[in-house]
Design a protein around this motif. Structure first.
Motif, PDB file in Angstrom:
ATOM      1  N   THR A 165       0.558  -1.171  -0.069  1.00  0.00           N
ATOM      2  CA  THR A 165      -0.067   0.114   0.077  1.00  0.00           C
ATOM      3  C   THR A 165       1.091   1.136   0.136  1.00  0.00           C
ATOM      4  O   THR A 165       0.458   2.671  -0.886  1.00  0.00           O
ATOM      5  CB  THR A 165      -0.954  -0.163   1.368  1.00  0.00           C
ATOM      6  N   LYS A 166       1.487   1.584   0.888  1.00  0.00           N
ATOM      7  CA  LYS A 166       2.896   1.966   1.123  1.00  0.00           C
ATOM      8  C   LYS A 166       3.999   1.947   0.762  1.00  0.00           C
ATOM      9  O   LYS A 166       4.414   0.742   0.997  1.00  0.00           O
ATOM     10  CB  LYS A 166       2.576   2.949   2.369  1.00  0.00           C
TER      11      LYS A 166
ATOM     12  N   ARG B 235       7.391  12.729  -2.564  1.00  0.00           N
ATOM     13  CA  ARG B 235       7.721  11.567  -1.456  1.00  0.00           C
ATOM     14  C   ARG B 235       8.361  12.169  -0.770  1.00  0.00           C
ATOM     15  O   ARG B 235       9.413  12.408  -0.569  1.00  0.00           O
ATOM     16  CB  ARG B 235       8.123  10.265  -1.610  1.00  0.00           C
TER      17      ARG B 235
ATOM     18  N   ALA C 242       1.310  11.484  -0.299  1.00  0.00           N
ATOM     19  CA  ALA C 242      -0.012  10.466   0.502  1.00  0.00           C
ATOM     20  C   ALA C 242      -1.168  10.169  -0.035  1.00  0.00           C
ATOM     21  O   ALA C 242      -2.047  11.727  -0.079  1.00  0.00           O
ATOM     22  CB  ALA C 242       0.172  10.974   2.418  1.00  0.00           C
TER      23      ALA C 242
ATOM     24  N   SER D 237      -1.895   6.956   5.738  1.00  0.00           N
ATOM     25  CA  SER D 237      -0.236   7.835   5.042  1.00  0.00           C
ATOM     26  C   SER D 237      -0.182   9.431   5.376  1.00  0.00           C
ATOM     27  O   SER D 237       0.734   9.862   5.291  1.00  0.00           O
ATOM     28  CB  SER D 237      -0.124   7.530   3.723  1.00  0.00           C
TER      29      SER D 237
END
Length: 464
Positions: free
Chosen positions: A61-62, A288, A304, A309
């Motif tokens: 996911t992240k 990021r 995010a 996030s």
């Protein structure tokens, strides 16, 4: 065809066919996987690198993009010719396809993109599976990596894993290593409403007898699901603790541990010989946790786009909690209320009032963005945020009359200078992209002159 024609065709929506409506997700995935398997065979990649595997497959996911970048940098330093396919892009689809640190050129993308479009059209004429832009770019990338003789390919999934376009590896020996980064709730309409279900989808990239690396920091229910899938598939799961070296943020520590272990598996060397972050010429990926200085004010841009996030982002920057927040998200983003609750909770924990300026990516775009990329209206976000507020004194919500990203950031810059604050941008990849383009326009010194945030770097000679 010229570059602009090929780019438009690659990024177009799927061809519409009635029989698509009757195909299950698994059947579409099977047909797509067969197509990519045939493509690998045609271009000579099906038997490549049998001794270590031709692909490093990264899901999660992240942190997927950061892990891909860290792996790429270390393998290049080890002397390998490395192809990298990542997503999404911020300013140009060329960002998704690289060899070493170099983006694919416009000329090369024109050539391999044309070949990919023809192959997909031929395949769909025989067996329709509804190719989307991600499939076309992936096909172009694989053709490029093959013709350029890459020794190994780092490949990031799009959504999920089990039914993702990148999950085409049929021979387990083609997989060097799978990596599953931090998992949280996202794309729940497609992957399921629980972390266990999401973990099962991500675990779809595992292969029998091949290593899969994940973090000990995974939420227990997700980690348990990954362990069950490992046993079912016959993969070899390595659970890696985050690094603890000095001056390292928690997110980076977790991602770096995964990247280092993956490289040790691929190169078949002791983990202590893999270079650490400080030994690499590795910039942070654009958008990021990216800090820029714009006209003397700090701008922090982060992609995010789910509640977890954003919580991690706010935790990382907690040492300086004086931020003007610029937030916007997608119209279809099912987790928008979670993100707004995280922002509201963050504001309540501060000693001073937090200002949030709501914005919309692609505001007044002509032509409009595709439906799946359209922004949630700022007035809807304002209403939802006000409903979530339990302390009206903690949060000041601004909904500009013209909620474009550039206008929101102009307001944020004035507020930041007045209150000696920084500007934090989050909520959407598209918001992050427009924020970087705004920064490049307002203060050209804040980015490298070759950055694709500058419009002139995205305009080819034929378009001038």
């Amino acid at each position: 065809m010229n570059y602009r024609t090929v780019e438009a065709a690659l990024l177009a929506g799927p061809r519409t066919h009635a029989q698509l409506l009757n195909l299950s997700v698994s059947e579409r995935s099977r047909r797509r996987s067969n197509f990519f398997g045939n493509l690998l065979y045609k271009y000579g990649m099906s038997g490549a690198c049998k001794e270590r595997g031709a692909f490093i497959h990264v899901a999660g996911t992240k942190g997927k993009g950061s892990v891909c970048e860290s792996i790429r940098a270390r393998l290049v330093k080890a002397g390998l010719r490395v192809g990298t396919f990542t997503s999404p892009h911020l300013h140009s689809c060329r960002e998704r396809i690289r060899i070493g640190s170099q983006l694919i050129s416009a000329n090369d993308l024109t050539e391999v993109g044309s070949a990919a479009l023809q192959l997909i059209q031929n395949a769909e004429d025989k067996s329709e599976w509804g190719a989307v832009f991600f499939d076309r770019l992936l096909a172009a990338a694989l053709i490029y990596f093959s013709t350029e003789r890459c020794e190994i390919v780092v490949m990031e999934t799009g959504i999920g894993g089990k039914y993702d376009s990148t999950n085409f590896i049929q021979d387990p020996q083609q997989l060097a290593v799978a990596v599953i980064t931090s998992l949280s709730l996202d794309h729940t309409a497609m992957l399921g409403p629980t972390l266990s279900e999401i973990a099962v989808h991500k675990a779809g990239i595992m292969r029998n007898g091949r290593p899969c690396i994940t973090s000990t920091n995974q939420v227990p229910t997700a980690l348990q699901a990954l362990r069950r899938e490992t046993r079912r598939v016959g993969a070899i799961l390595h659970e890696v603790p985050p690094l603890t070296f000095e001056n390292n943020k928690s997110i980076t520590a977790e991602n770096e541990a995964l990247a280092i272990r993956a490289c040790a598996e691929i190169l078949q060397v002791d983990i202590s010989t893999i270079p650490h972050l400080n030994d690499l010429d590795l910039g942070r990926p654009a958008g990021r946790m990216e800090y820029l200085s714009v006209l003397g004010s700090t701008l922090l841009v982060d992609c995010a786009h789910n509640g977890d996030s954003i919580h991690r982002l706010l935790t990382e920057v907690a040492t300086n909690d004086n931020w003007v927040i610029v937030f916007g998200c997608g119209q279809e983003k099912e987790g928008r209320h979670h993100m707004l609750r995280v922002l509201e909770r963050h504001a309540r924990q501060k000693s001073s009032e937090t200002m949030i300026i709501l914005t919309e990516a692609g505001y007044n775009n002509n032509p409009p963005l595709p439906f799946t990329k359209r922004a949630a209206p700022a007035h809807e976000l304002a209403s939802a945020l006000e409903d979530a507020m339990t302390d009206s004194n903690a949060l000041r919500v601004m909904q500009p009359a013209s909620p474009s990203v550039s206008n929101a950031l102009d307001i944020a810059l004035a507020e930041a200078k007045h209150h000696r604050a920084g500007i934090l941008v989050c909520g959407s990849v598209y918001i992050a992209a427009e924020a970087r383009e705004w920064a490049a326009e307002r203060d050209p010194t804040c980015l490298s002159s070759s950055d694709l945030a500058f419009k002139h770097n995205r305009v080819l000679e034929e378009d001038r």
